[in-house]
Motif scaffolding. Sequence first.
Motif, short mmCIF file in Angstrom:
data_model
loop_
_atom_site.label_atom_id
_atom_site.label_comp_id
_atom_site.label_asym_id
_atom_site.label_seq_id
_atom_site.Cartn_x
_atom_site.Cartn_y
_atom_site.Cartn_z
N GLU A 280 0.89 -1.09 0.05
CA GLU A 280 -0.04 0.09 -0.05
C GLU A 280 1.04 1.19 0.00
O GLU A 280 0.33 2.14 -0.46
CB GLU A 280 -0.99 -0.06 1.16
CG GLU A 280 -1.75 1.12 1.35
CD GLU A 280 -2.69 1.53 -0.05
OE1 GLU A 280 -3.02 0.73 -0.85
OE2 GLU A 280 -2.97 2.73 -0.25
N ALA A 281 1.99 1.37 0.72
CA ALA A 281 2.96 2.48 0.60
C ALA A 281 3.29 2.75 -0.80
O ALA A 281 3.20 3.87 -1.09
CB ALA A 281 4.15 2.12 1.53
N GLN A 282 3.59 1.72 -1.48
CA GLN A 282 3.87 2.01 -2.78
C GLN A 282 3.01 2.53 -3.79
O GLN A 282 3.27 3.54 -4.58
CB GLN A 282 4.80 0.69 -3.55
CG GLN A 282 5.29 0.68 -4.82
CD GLN A 282 5.29 -0.73 -5.40
OE1 GLN A 282 5.60 -1.58 -4.88
NE2 GLN A 282 5.40 -0.56 -6.96
N PHE A 283 1.74 1.86 -3.51
CA PHE A 283 0.75 2.29 -4.43
C PHE A 283 0.03 3.59 -4.18
O PHE A 283 -0.19 4.34 -4.90
CB PHE A 283 -0.38 1.16 -4.68
CG PHE A 283 0.35 -0.04 -5.64
CD1 PHE A 283 1.09 0.15 -6.58
CD2 PHE A 283 0.08 -1.18 -5.34
CE1 PHE A 283 1.35 -0.62 -7.47
CE2 PHE A 283 0.39 -2.37 -6.08
CZ PHE A 283 1.17 -2.03 -7.38
N PRO B 238 9.51 0.69 -9.17
CA PRO B 238 10.65 -0.41 -8.31
C PRO B 238 11.22 -1.14 -9.36
O PRO B 238 11.09 -1.25 -10.31
CB PRO B 238 9.82 -1.17 -7.51
CG PRO B 238 8.41 -1.22 -8.23
CD PRO B 238 8.36 0.13 -9.23
N GLY B 239 12.31 -1.63 -8.59
CA GLY B 239 12.94 -1.79 -7.37
C GLY B 239 13.14 -3.46 -6.97
O GLY B 239 13.93 -4.03 -7.78
N HIS B 240 12.29 -3.87 -6.29
CA HIS B 240 12.33 -5.65 -6.06
C HIS B 240 10.79 -5.89 -6.05
O HIS B 240 10.16 -5.76 -5.34
CB HIS B 240 12.86 -5.70 -4.69
CG HIS B 240 14.16 -5.35 -4.54
ND1 HIS B 240 15.06 -6.30 -3.88
CD2 HIS B 240 14.51 -4.15 -4.57
CE1 HIS B 240 16.22 -5.62 -3.65
NE2 HIS B 240 16.02 -4.46 -3.82
N VAL B 241 10.72 -7.00 -6.96
CA VAL B 241 9.19 -7.32 -7.47
C VAL B 241 9.43 -8.74 -7.89
O VAL B 241 9.91 -8.87 -9.06
CB VAL B 241 8.51 -6.42 -8.33
CG1 VAL B 241 7.15 -6.83 -8.71
CG2 VAL B 241 8.46 -4.90 -8.21
N PRO B 242 8.44 -9.76 -7.34
CA PRO B 242 8.80 -10.88 -8.04
C PRO B 242 7.78 -11.20 -9.09
O PRO B 242 7.13 -10.20 -9.52
CB PRO B 242 8.03 -12.18 -6.79
CG PRO B 242 6.98 -11.03 -6.19
CD PRO B 242 7.80 -9.55 -6.09
N MET B 243 8.03 -11.98 -10.12
CA MET B 243 7.76 -11.99 -11.58
C MET B 243 6.25 -11.72 -11.61
O MET B 243 5.79 -11.03 -12.47
CB MET B 243 8.20 -13.10 -12.22
CG MET B 243 9.57 -13.17 -12.72
SD MET B 243 9.99 -14.44 -13.88
CE MET B 243 10.24 -15.75 -12.89
N GLN B 244 5.49 -12.61 -10.58
CA GLN B 244 4.04 -12.48 -10.77
C GLN B 244 3.45 -11.03 -10.43
O GLN B 244 2.26 -11.10 -10.94
CB GLN B 244 3.36 -13.75 -10.28
CG GLN B 244 3.19 -13.38 -8.60
CD GLN B 244 4.35 -13.77 -7.64
OE1 GLN B 244 5.50 -13.54 -8.21
NE2 GLN B 244 4.20 -14.15 -6.36
N LEU B 245 4.13 -10.35 -9.99
CA LEU B 245 3.52 -8.88 -9.52
C LEU B 245 4.23 -7.84 -10.37
O LEU B 245 3.91 -6.82 -10.28
CB LEU B 245 3.96 -8.75 -8.00
CG LEU B 245 3.51 -9.63 -7.08
CD1 LEU B 245 3.79 -9.21 -5.75
CD2 LEU B 245 1.95 -10.25 -7.13
N ILE B 246 4.83 -8.17 -11.52
CA ILE B 246 5.46 -7.19 -12.10
C ILE B 246 4.49 -6.29 -13.17
O ILE B 246 4.48 -5.37 -13.18
CB ILE B 246 6.55 -7.83 -13.12
CG1 ILE B 246 7.95 -7.99 -12.24
CG2 ILE B 246 7.05 -6.49 -13.93
CD1 ILE B 246 9.00 -8.63 -13.00
#
Lengths: 569, 569
Positions: free
Chosen positions: B398-401, B426-434
């Motif tokens: 939520e902070a990011q968005f 970002p930054g650091h994101v696992p593939m399914q959330l890119i």
Amino acid sequence: MSEHQHPLSKREQRARAQAYISQLQGETFPNSVRRYLHGERADIKVPVRSIQLHPTKHKDGSLSDNPPLNVYDTSGPYGDPAQQLDVLKGLPKLRLDWITTRNDVEASPVPPFHEIALDEWHTEFSHQPLRAKAGKTVTQLHYARAGIITPEMEYIALRENMGRTEQAQDDGMRRHSGNSFGARTPKVITAEFVRQEVAAGRAIIPANINHPEAEPMIIGRNFKVKVNANIGNSSVTSSIEEEVEKLVWATRWGADTVMDLSTGRRIHQTREWILRNSPVPIGTVPIYQALEKVKGDVSQLNWQVYKDTLLEQAEQGVDYFTIHAGVLKEYVALTAKRVTGIVSRGGAIMAQWCRIYNQQSFLYDHFEEICQLCAAYDISLSLGDGLRPGSIADANDEAQFAELRTLGELTKIAWRYDVQVMIEGPGHVPMQLIEENMTEQLKHCHEAPFYTLGPLTTDIAPGYDHITSGIGAAMIGWYGCAMLCYVTPKEHLGLPNKEDVKQGLIAYTIAAHAADLAKGHPAAQLRDNALSKARYEFRWVDQYNLALDPFTAKAYHDETLGHEGADTE
Amino acid sequence: MSEHQHPLSKREQRARAQAYISQLQGETFPNSVRRYLHGERADIKVPVRSIQLHPTKHKDGSLSDNPPLNVYDTSGPYGDPAQQLDVLKGLPKLRLDWITTRNDVEASPVPPFHEIALDEWHTEFSHQPLRAKAGKTVTQLHYARAGIITPEMEYIALRENMGRTEQAQDDGMRRHSGNSFGARTPKVITAEFVRQEVAAGRAIIPANINHPEAEPMIIGRNFKVKVNANIGNSSVTSSIEEEVEKLVWATRWGADTVMDLSTGRRIHQTREWILRNSPVPIGTVPIYQALEKVKGDVSQLNWQVYKDTLLEQAEQGVDYFTIHAGVLKEYVALTAKRVTGIVSRGGAIMAQWCRIYNQQSFLYDHFEEICQLCAAYDISLSLGDGLRPGSIADANDEAQFAELRTLGELTKIAWRYDVQVMIEGPGHVPMQLIEENMTEQLKHCHEAPFYTLGPLTTDIAPGYDHITSGIGAAMIGWYGCAMLCYVTPKEHLGLPNKEDVKQGLIAYTIAAHAADLAKGHPAAQLRDNALSKARYEFRWVDQYNLALDPFTAKAYHDETLGHEGADTE
């Protein structure tokens, strides 16, 4: 503009490798402890590497412990400091009792290749080839279908859990749901789940009865994504010593299986050294040796030469065979307009043979005999993609997909013989066409595990193809590919040396782990969380030790910042 | 277990850099020719690198030509062997006539920072700061909205076409359709198309009127995906010489823009050296210098110090500012439960300031004044993601968005002032959330270009974060990210040296190109096809020269195989 160290001479490389393997000692990573997980049977002990962490220092000066993190360990006895090692004798025969206790194998009669001299290398290997008793099938698929949970399956269940039932399931940190594209990895892997997956053909356990040194592992999309490393000498480079060194090195850096792609002289001896010293399953491409036997003359290849080669390798202990039985005579014409024709060496050999004789491939015609042989040793089939694209231009073309559909037919035949099967895939594929490879494979090959080489997502970076392909490997691993065949920086340019093997494996363990995260593997994110927490708390040493390569992480830090701490970003 | 060369001492590094920059000569890559594309105006000539190829030898002995391949060239005058170079004088002022001819700028009055001594470095820079005349707006967005096609836009149209109207559009080889996720890149880029994209806010041309040395380039998802390289010294490492060396080196290896993230002493002087010698747009994070001005005491920061810093950098010629104006006071609490808190340095500074004073961020409160200043120099805003996740665990929270939505509001404000805007991610994101990052950005930021750091797809490989993040960068580039900020192997561990800059750029030019291919960029696959054809025809030298790094490709080949040819696989 770019600087490269002068490479070692062949003599120096060989001498260095000889020194390395003759002085081998079990060794783990910094601040790691080799532990063993135990199941119900006393003879099952599964290695894990337990990374020991420092406590968190709070502002008020108090400390709180950080539990050790268990990670999957492919290094076998080489990762155990308590282990006595002697490459001349080979590794302990971990599975031999399990194999013989099943009472369905017998000593093999002695065929001529048993007499191929090894003694000029002064080995003391004590390998006695076994085969199935007449009428018996000794494959893990056969047992699984019969409802039998083998010790191999129990071992794998413990291993895939990575000790996560022992360590805190909840690390108190946020974990994401995956998007698994239909894969279903349970929170806890049971031996019964392993059995079901093998029985359904969705996973394989490559485990030749003649390779009892190997620690059981599983390849399937409902398990941790695996990585294969290719090694092997050729007529122009490398020696047996270097290949054994690369084998040990590969298992240290995360290879779940190793393929021995040796050509040239001493192919049998090299393989014997590798098998007797390998804690991971070994795959080969038997057509390479068959071609050596006919001195490189494709027109002299035939079923008998090939069958003898399979038998020779079966009795040595090869765990899986890449067989290009899907390169049908009628598919060769489909490659005519390609930019890069047929780049698979096995595929090219078979296409040439079909053209010479205008006959159907002898591998296709004799496929059922191949299955019978594999069933007698539990050799898994890795159905080769002989028509895989060799360039972005040729990706996802009719030649490739026609062969894939044939591999699907062959899968069903193999399953009739209780032979375990996985399917090889490309190669070179731009990102937008990767998912289609996975969906077509699942559809036409009935969910047999997929095993791809990369794919490379662009052709413009020779020298960096571990990166061009690491991108594609991560993506196809996410979509459901069960094992990723590494690509090293030397791809397209030369044969990998020891450092290339490491670089390829680092790139591919990254890709496999990124895929596990994206699929939502229940335990994958524990390591990311532990490392990120260490980073945020300036526990530099823990950050290094949780990294895939603690040595490089520490060296890079010390290069800029000395041994003092510094900001995280 | 791993071997690293002993790094050079600081003195040696500096001496080496000094020798490098004082002996600079225009230089292209092996068998490449610097060419210039011309448009309708005589004063527009756009550099391309034309890779010369050998003919194909057919079986009957006949030859057929392979046309040279033009590739986008970021190296400016450094890539032109005919160019006289002198880093003490700086590069030619390519755009100065265009800027002054528009008749909307005037000489700046001389503020105090103009007197910061540069002469102890014996420079002969002839920079005379300009600013917009009262009441004038001098941004490319302003001109675009007024229907004016600037020379910069004409230049970019030629550049983005990469000369493909001149070379064979159809190379006779198969090309794939892309999946562009809504991006629409026309087959031929016209200056009018460039104007429309800028007018719509979908693309930006970072081009401060005080940086006339820079060659125009564009950032937007309907154009070639771009790459940024971060350089900059700190209080503990590096010298001005090394930063200029890294700048030149970065443009040689494909940096489309460079960010100078210097901290510590001599921040003004370092930036002056970089700007006067940079053929690519330069970005900065002004809060870094503002904080130096108050000796690192966040509580002493205020709008006036910050505004003075913006003005100083504006008159030097910085092309885009990263401004963390979206870190609102009320968002700071949203990061409390994170694993890695706030990892953006600018974000952390502003969060700390908000906490100290319990006031809203002065960047947010004074955002319209920032826009007014940017409009007077044509500085693009790169709205910083101060709350970007610093770990896989913290991705897409939520902070990011919340911050992203605020960046969307600020985008609209900037556009009211005709200020060009891009959005950092970002930054650091696992593939399914890119993909969610891209779709949320497009939605909330009204299609302003996205500019991401990676993202890293796993946290477990410090030392190899150019690879962990190259995977994420390729994917988000495919989904529509317009510029990829590189990550070097030193990320999280130390500051990049020259070799790290190269390694980061190679990984990111791979990612950007893989993204262009996947989107279906009309010209991208020409290079893959040319290289694949060379590979298939055993034209080894052409294969090297078409590679991103010809030197490494050749060295790897020669290491294994000597200078003779060998099989492709």
